[in-house]
Design a protein around this motif. Sequence first.
Motif, mmCIF file in Angstrom:
data_model
loop_
_atom_site.group_PDB
_atom_site.id
_atom_site.type_symbol
_atom_site.label_atom_id
_atom_site.label_comp_id
_atom_site.label_asym_id
_atom_site.label_seq_id
_atom_site.Cartn_x
_atom_site.Cartn_y
_atom_site.Cartn_z
ATOM 1 N N SER A 19 -20.913 -109.789 -91.132
ATOM 2 C CA SER A 19 -20.919 -110.380 -92.556
ATOM 3 C C SER A 19 -19.559 -111.112 -92.345
ATOM 4 O O SER A 19 -18.889 -112.234 -92.725
ATOM 5 C CB SER A 19 -20.969 -109.949 -93.503
ATOM 6 N N VAL A 20 -17.942 -110.507 -91.902
ATOM 7 C CA VAL A 20 -17.369 -110.450 -91.643
ATOM 8 C C VAL A 20 -16.603 -111.350 -90.948
ATOM 9 O O VAL A 20 -16.666 -110.761 -89.419
ATOM 10 C CB VAL A 20 -15.679 -109.647 -91.893
ATOM 11 N N PRO A 21 -16.510 -112.623 -90.669
ATOM 12 C CA PRO A 21 -15.808 -113.425 -89.424
ATOM 13 C C PRO A 21 -14.794 -112.829 -88.834
ATOM 14 O O PRO A 21 -14.236 -112.390 -89.087
ATOM 15 C CB PRO A 21 -15.717 -114.864 -90.089
ATOM 16 N N SER A 22 -14.815 -113.222 -87.094
ATOM 17 C CA SER A 22 -13.497 -112.535 -87.031
ATOM 18 C C SER A 22 -12.269 -112.424 -86.688
ATOM 19 O O SER A 22 -10.676 -112.160 -86.706
ATOM 20 C CB SER A 22 -14.011 -112.862 -84.828
ATOM 21 N N PHE A 23 -12.053 -114.079 -87.120
ATOM 22 C CA PHE A 23 -10.737 -115.069 -87.551
ATOM 23 C C PHE A 23 -10.587 -113.939 -88.885
ATOM 24 O O PHE A 23 -8.926 -114.227 -89.071
ATOM 25 C CB PHE A 23 -11.061 -116.411 -87.764
ATOM 26 N N VAL A 24 -11.663 -113.822 -89.776
ATOM 27 C CA VAL A 24 -10.460 -113.352 -91.166
ATOM 28 C C VAL A 24 -10.163 -111.940 -90.356
ATOM 29 O O VAL A 24 -9.206 -110.938 -91.089
ATOM 30 C CB VAL A 24 -11.696 -112.755 -91.770
ATOM 31 N N LEU A 25 -11.015 -111.092 -89.341
ATOM 32 C CA LEU A 25 -10.526 -109.420 -89.094
ATOM 33 C C LEU A 25 -9.234 -109.949 -88.761
ATOM 34 O O LEU A 25 -8.356 -108.880 -88.334
ATOM 35 C CB LEU A 25 -11.588 -108.896 -88.035
ATOM 36 N N ALA A 26 -9.017 -110.537 -87.890
ATOM 37 C CA ALA A 26 -7.577 -111.150 -86.930
ATOM 38 C C ALA A 26 -6.912 -111.005 -88.097
ATOM 39 O O ALA A 26 -5.312 -110.621 -87.366
ATOM 40 C CB ALA A 26 -8.086 -111.899 -86.134
ATOM 41 N N ASN A 27 -6.602 -112.058 -88.971
ATOM 42 C CA ASN A 27 -5.908 -112.109 -89.657
ATOM 43 C C ASN A 27 -5.262 -110.615 -90.258
ATOM 44 O O ASN A 27 -4.381 -110.315 -90.664
ATOM 45 C CB ASN A 27 -6.163 -112.788 -90.980
ATOM 46 N N LEU A 28 -6.585 -110.500 -90.983
ATOM 47 C CA LEU A 28 -5.979 -108.493 -91.756
ATOM 48 C C LEU A 28 -5.635 -107.705 -90.454
ATOM 49 O O LEU A 28 -4.261 -107.295 -90.690
ATOM 50 C CB LEU A 28 -7.602 -108.492 -92.222
ATOM 51 N N LEU A 29 -5.735 -107.893 -89.236
ATOM 52 C CA LEU A 29 -5.255 -106.902 -88.838
ATOM 53 C C LEU A 29 -3.588 -107.644 -87.791
ATOM 54 O O LEU A 29 -3.118 -106.668 -88.092
ATOM 55 C CB LEU A 29 -6.002 -106.677 -87.071
#
Length: 310
Positions: free
Chosen positions: A141-151
């Motif tokens: 569900s979570v796009p990779s770019f959202v996860l990247a920014n969170l990381l």
Amino acid sequence: MLRFIVKRIGYMILTLFIVITMTFFLIHSIPGDPLAHLAKKLPEQVKLNYYAKYGLDRPVIEQYGMFMKNLVQGDLGTSLVYPGRSVTKIIKEYAPVSGRIGIQSIVIGFSLGIVLGIVAALKRNKWPDYVVMFLAIIGISVPSFVLANLLQYIFTVKFTILPTTGWGSFEYTILPTIAMSFTSLATYARYMRANCLDVIGQDYILTAQSKGVSKINLVTKHVIRNAILPVITLLGPQIAMIFVGSFVIESIFSIPGLGRYFVSSVQDRDFSMVLGQTVFMASLYIVALVAVDIIYSLVDPRIRINGGKR
């Protein structure tokens, strides 16, 4: 097996020829002049020389013949947007960067996904199963770019543990690899769980259990071997997409990879770059699919290839 491989190589060459041909005529069918914005301020004679250099003053069918002739000789041409830089050199320089991130993400996503899928299947309707399925839903569900920014926020802003952007040592690859691998991890976990549950319900598994086969042998020799085959199918396309799929991640982490060239070349109508990368991507994709077929027979000896038929 040898006959099968030779036959598949023939299909590979034919498929690659069709893909290259279609891409060539499709990119040339786009309205507009690819050199208009580069040569508009040049004197007329210099402009004509510029077009002649790239063969754009010739009929499309003649340009196609020139391209195929150069391709057979291993020459992918020169970039229109980056004069003096050969497409082959650009691919050799930037593909390893994208490949490193992509391969690391595949290894992590595949290995952890398989393990989590097996655990979820063996612990069905228990808390490990719920945890794995929750992670799978989040990963899809979570796009990779959202996860990247969170990381980036957690590990570079909040705690300053890892570098935010750039390229260098192994530590620069950690966050991009995690961001890219999370979706594939979730996908492999879901597929492996479903396949394991399907295999566990088969009659031969019940027969093995009735014969007193230990749980470890049952899982390793019967369940995993049969359940992992459909999952391996996903590896072929994913391997080929590691250079294209990493474009967003490369942009976020400022990684000098091939992904940005792939997208920008289409926007800039850089014919040579588009065709060169098409050859590279298509070749990688087709080889990956053949490799998957060979892995099938190695993972499960019951699969026999006879005369090109399984």
